[in-house]
Design an enzyme around this catalytic site. Structure first.
Site, mmCIF file in Angstrom:
data_model
loop_
_atom_site.group_PDB
_atom_site.id
_atom_site.type_symbol
_atom_site.label_atom_id
_atom_site.label_comp_id
_atom_site.label_asym_id
_atom_site.label_seq_id
_atom_site.Cartn_x
_atom_site.Cartn_y
_atom_site.Cartn_z
ATOM 1 N N LYS A 148 0.859 -1.187 0.000
ATOM 2 C CA LYS A 148 0.000 0.000 0.000
ATOM 3 C C LYS A 148 0.891 1.231 0.000
ATOM 4 O O LYS A 148 2.029 1.187 0.495
ATOM 5 C CB LYS A 148 -0.885 0.022 1.254
ATOM 6 C CG LYS A 148 -2.144 0.810 1.066
ATOM 7 C CD LYS A 148 -3.172 0.005 0.294
ATOM 8 C CE LYS A 148 -4.427 0.784 0.025
ATOM 9 N NZ LYS A 148 -5.471 -0.084 -0.547
HETATM 10 P P1 NAD Z 1 -12.932 8.026 -2.291
HETATM 11 O O1 NAD Z 1 -11.897 8.982 -1.881
HETATM 12 O O2 NAD Z 1 -13.342 7.935 -3.721
HETATM 13 O O3 NAD Z 1 -14.274 8.224 -1.432
HETATM 14 C C1 NAD Z 1 -14.277 8.181 -0.040
HETATM 15 C C2 NAD Z 1 -15.658 8.638 0.438
HETATM 16 O O4 NAD Z 1 -15.757 8.489 1.851
HETATM 17 C C3 NAD Z 1 -15.956 10.095 0.158
HETATM 18 O O5 NAD Z 1 -17.317 10.226 -0.210
HETATM 19 C C4 NAD Z 1 -15.700 10.782 1.505
HETATM 20 O O6 NAD Z 1 -16.416 11.985 1.671
HETATM 21 C C5 NAD Z 1 -16.177 9.707 2.439
HETATM 22 N N1 NAD Z 1 -15.635 9.774 3.785
HETATM 23 C C6 NAD Z 1 -14.355 9.968 4.177
HETATM 24 N N2 NAD Z 1 -14.257 9.898 5.516
HETATM 25 C C7 NAD Z 1 -15.499 9.648 5.967
HETATM 26 C C8 NAD Z 1 -16.049 9.456 7.258
HETATM 27 N N3 NAD Z 1 -15.296 9.523 8.361
HETATM 28 N N4 NAD Z 1 -17.373 9.209 7.346
HETATM 29 C C9 NAD Z 1 -18.146 9.126 6.237
HETATM 30 N N5 NAD Z 1 -17.683 9.298 5.001
HETATM 31 C C10 NAD Z 1 -16.378 9.559 4.879
HETATM 32 O O7 NAD Z 1 -12.402 6.593 -1.782
HETATM 33 P P2 NAD Z 1 -12.780 5.144 -2.344
HETATM 34 O O8 NAD Z 1 -11.821 4.807 -3.419
HETATM 35 O O9 NAD Z 1 -14.223 5.071 -2.580
HETATM 36 O O10 NAD Z 1 -12.380 4.253 -1.088
HETATM 37 C C11 NAD Z 1 -13.250 4.095 0.019
HETATM 38 C C12 NAD Z 1 -12.793 2.913 0.848
HETATM 39 O O11 NAD Z 1 -12.769 1.739 0.020
HETATM 40 C C13 NAD Z 1 -11.382 3.024 1.428
HETATM 41 O O12 NAD Z 1 -11.352 2.320 2.654
HETATM 42 C C14 NAD Z 1 -10.520 2.282 0.409
HETATM 43 O O13 NAD Z 1 -9.318 1.811 0.962
HETATM 44 C C15 NAD Z 1 -11.456 1.147 0.062
HETATM 45 N N6 NAD Z 1 -11.192 0.502 -1.226
HETATM 46 C C16 NAD Z 1 -11.120 1.238 -2.382
HETATM 47 C C17 NAD Z 1 -10.869 0.573 -3.576
HETATM 48 C C18 NAD Z 1 -10.837 1.305 -4.895
HETATM 49 O O14 NAD Z 1 -10.735 0.642 -5.938
HETATM 50 N N7 NAD Z 1 -10.945 2.630 -4.931
HETATM 51 C C19 NAD Z 1 -10.675 -0.809 -3.598
HETATM 52 C C20 NAD Z 1 -10.784 -1.537 -2.407
HETATM 53 C C21 NAD Z 1 -11.044 -0.862 -1.223
#
Ligand code: NAD
Length: 458
Positions: A148
């Site tokens: 990561k």
């Molecule tokens: P992103 O940055 O696109 O979106 C994150 C969202 O969460 C935003 O809407 C933000 O406003 C919201 N947010 C942040 N902190 C918050 C809180 N404390 N309470 C409520 N909402 C909150 O990120 P993403 O790519 O959608 O990733 C989200 C999660 O999924 C992370 O844990 C990431 O590690 C995981 N993830 C992402 C991927 C990917 O392909 N992008 C793959 C596997 C896992």
């Protein structure tokens, strides 16, 4: 009335005892505390996240009867790189950003894992995410280890030019340890296809040729895969649908609350709605919306893009993140950040199923409370593995210079996700345990086996 009842699903029974987190007691040769193990007793959120990742791992390792020899090396990341990235800001000043790349384990193949841009990033958070990535890649049987990356910044406060300079500098700093056969980054929270394009270009300029395999989540116009952007949300939908089928239920009419409206949350909500579910609540960091009759996800996304807030959309009432967790729904999808479902919020959760779109959203104490309350948790390393799976497809396509169409990507993704779910479901039945324990048992077993077969170098 809820369409699911706590006793309508079975994988909530056995709770292996939580051992005290022993890893922090590990000593180096000189007797100093090993700083790559979690420090017990600290209250810092990211350090707790690192401790929690350990706790889930240790809990399973102890019960599996695996060779204790490999536990020590699986407990710590193989490599942790901290970099400092000085950037010229638009106003002419120079700002220095800290960044990390953590490589947890590569027994099963090259390291692979996303890059996060967030103000709360620190080394412990990236170490925890790298460890989770190792288990996730093994669980869906990809030929990858886990890694990561993260940069401490608020991407919303950076201009495009600043983000580009930061990305190029960070890529140059981690260049010695990444590469298509070594470590392949991808998007995570706060990063997207544009940022991956800059990673590709910086790396390619430095090696003197276009190296498609060095990063995934690229724009389709630059060797990315169709279907990658929505892949994590699509995987969430596939896993939930497969689970419901084991209960002779479907997504149709299910009331679902989604925390986080970024890449994972938006696409999960969109695809679940497409399958007939009712998205009754959505939140992002600072705003949220509730509508018991179901929210029009596409309309809300348009409103959010235009206004930067979920509130003010004429189809529902405002709600905050605490209210979302406690709202009347059948299924909760935490798709924001780690530790959002904790011991304070867990007792108030009314959903009977939690699908972890985010990494590490449920703390171990909340996990226990929820299990006692009969809530089924489809764990992160299974539920959000769709993103890395299509990243793998993208890497294969880039190495082959042979690109797939969307139906092929979706069919292959569904095959991988269904197979992983079925394996976890069978393990949970066989061992009479919850889904997280079953998923960890499979994943940790595969990684430990690879370590054992490789042996030690030299
Ligand atoms: P992103 O940055 O696109 O979106 C994150 C969202 O969460 C935003 O809407 C933000 O406003 C919201 N947010 C942040 N902190 C918050 C809180 N404390 N309470 C409520 N909402 C909150 O990120 P993403 O790519 O959608 O990733 C989200 C999660 O999924 C992370 O844990 C990431 O590690 C995981 N993830 C992402 C991927 C990917 O392909 N992008 C793959 C596997 C896992």
């Amino acid at each position: 009335m809820s369409l699911l009842t706590p006793d309508s699903h079975s994988k909530t029974t056995t709770t292996p005892p939580h051992p005290a987190p022993t890893a922090g007691k590990s000593k180096t040769m000189s007797g100093q505390t090993n700083r790559l193990h979690p420090k017990p007793g600290t209250q810092h959120d990211n350090t707790r996240f690192w401790q929690n990742a350990h706790l889930f791992f240790e809990r399973v390792y102890q019960t599996m009867g695996l060779d204790p020899v490999w536990k020590q090396s699986l407990s710590t990341p193989k490599r942790v790189l901290t970099v400092s990235c000085p950037i010229r800001m638009d106003d002419g000043s120079i700002q220095v950003f800290s960044g990390y790349r953590v490589q947890h384990n590569n027994a099963r193949g090259p390291f692979k894992g996303g890059i996060r841009y967030d103000a709360a990033v620190d080394r412990d958070e990236v170490m925890a995410l790298a460890m989770l990535q190792t288990w996730k890649n093994a669980l869906v049987d990809l030929p990858y280890g886990g890694a990561k990356g993260g940069v401490v910044c608020d991407p919303k406060k950076l201009s495009m030019g600043e983000k580009e300079r930061l990305t190029r500098r960070y890529t140059a700093e981690i260049m010695p340890i990444i590469g298509p056969a070594q470590d392949i980054p991808a998007p995570d929270a706060g990063t997207d296809a544009q940022i991956m394009a800059w990673v590709l270009d910086t790396y390619s300029m430095m090696v003197g040729h276009q190296e498609l395999g060095v990063v995934t989540g690229k724009p389709v116009s630059l060797g990315g895969s169709v279907g990658r952007e929505e892949a994590t949300g699509r995987g969430v939908m596939y896993i939930l649908r497969r689970f419901l089928a084991t209960q002779n239920k479907s997504l149709s009419g299910m009331k679902i609350a989604v925390q986080g409206f970024g890449n994972v949350g938006f696409h999960a909500a969109r695809l679940l709605e497409e399958q007939g579910a009712k998205i009754v609540a959505v939140t992002e960091r600072a705003s949220g919306l509730f509508n018991e009759n179901g929210i029009d996800v596409a309309g809300l996304a348009k409103h959010y893009k235009q206004t930067g807030t979920l509130e003010g959309f004429d189809e529902g009432d405002a709600l905050d993140n605490d209210e979302l967790l406690a709202c009347d729904c059948d299924i909760l999808v935490p798709a924001a950040m780690e530790n959002t479902v904790n011991a304070d919020s867990a007792p108030h959760i009314r959903a009977h199923v939690i699908v972890e779109g985010a990494n590490g959203p449920t703390t171990p104490d909340a996990d226990e409370i929820l299990r006692d309350n009969g809530v089924t948790i489809l764990p992160d390393i299974l539920a959000n593995a769709g993103g890395v799976t299509v990243s793998y497809f993208e890497w294969v396509q880039g190495l082959d210079n042979w690109f797939w169409d969307l139906p092929r990507v979706q069919t292959e993704l569904q095959r991988v996700m269904d197979k992983a779910f079925d394996a976890v479901n069978a393990k949970a039945d066989e061992a009479d345990c919850d889904y997280r324990t079953a998923a960890y048992t499979i994943a940790v077993g595969r990684v430990a086996e690879a370590c054992k077969m490789k042996g030690l170098f030299p």
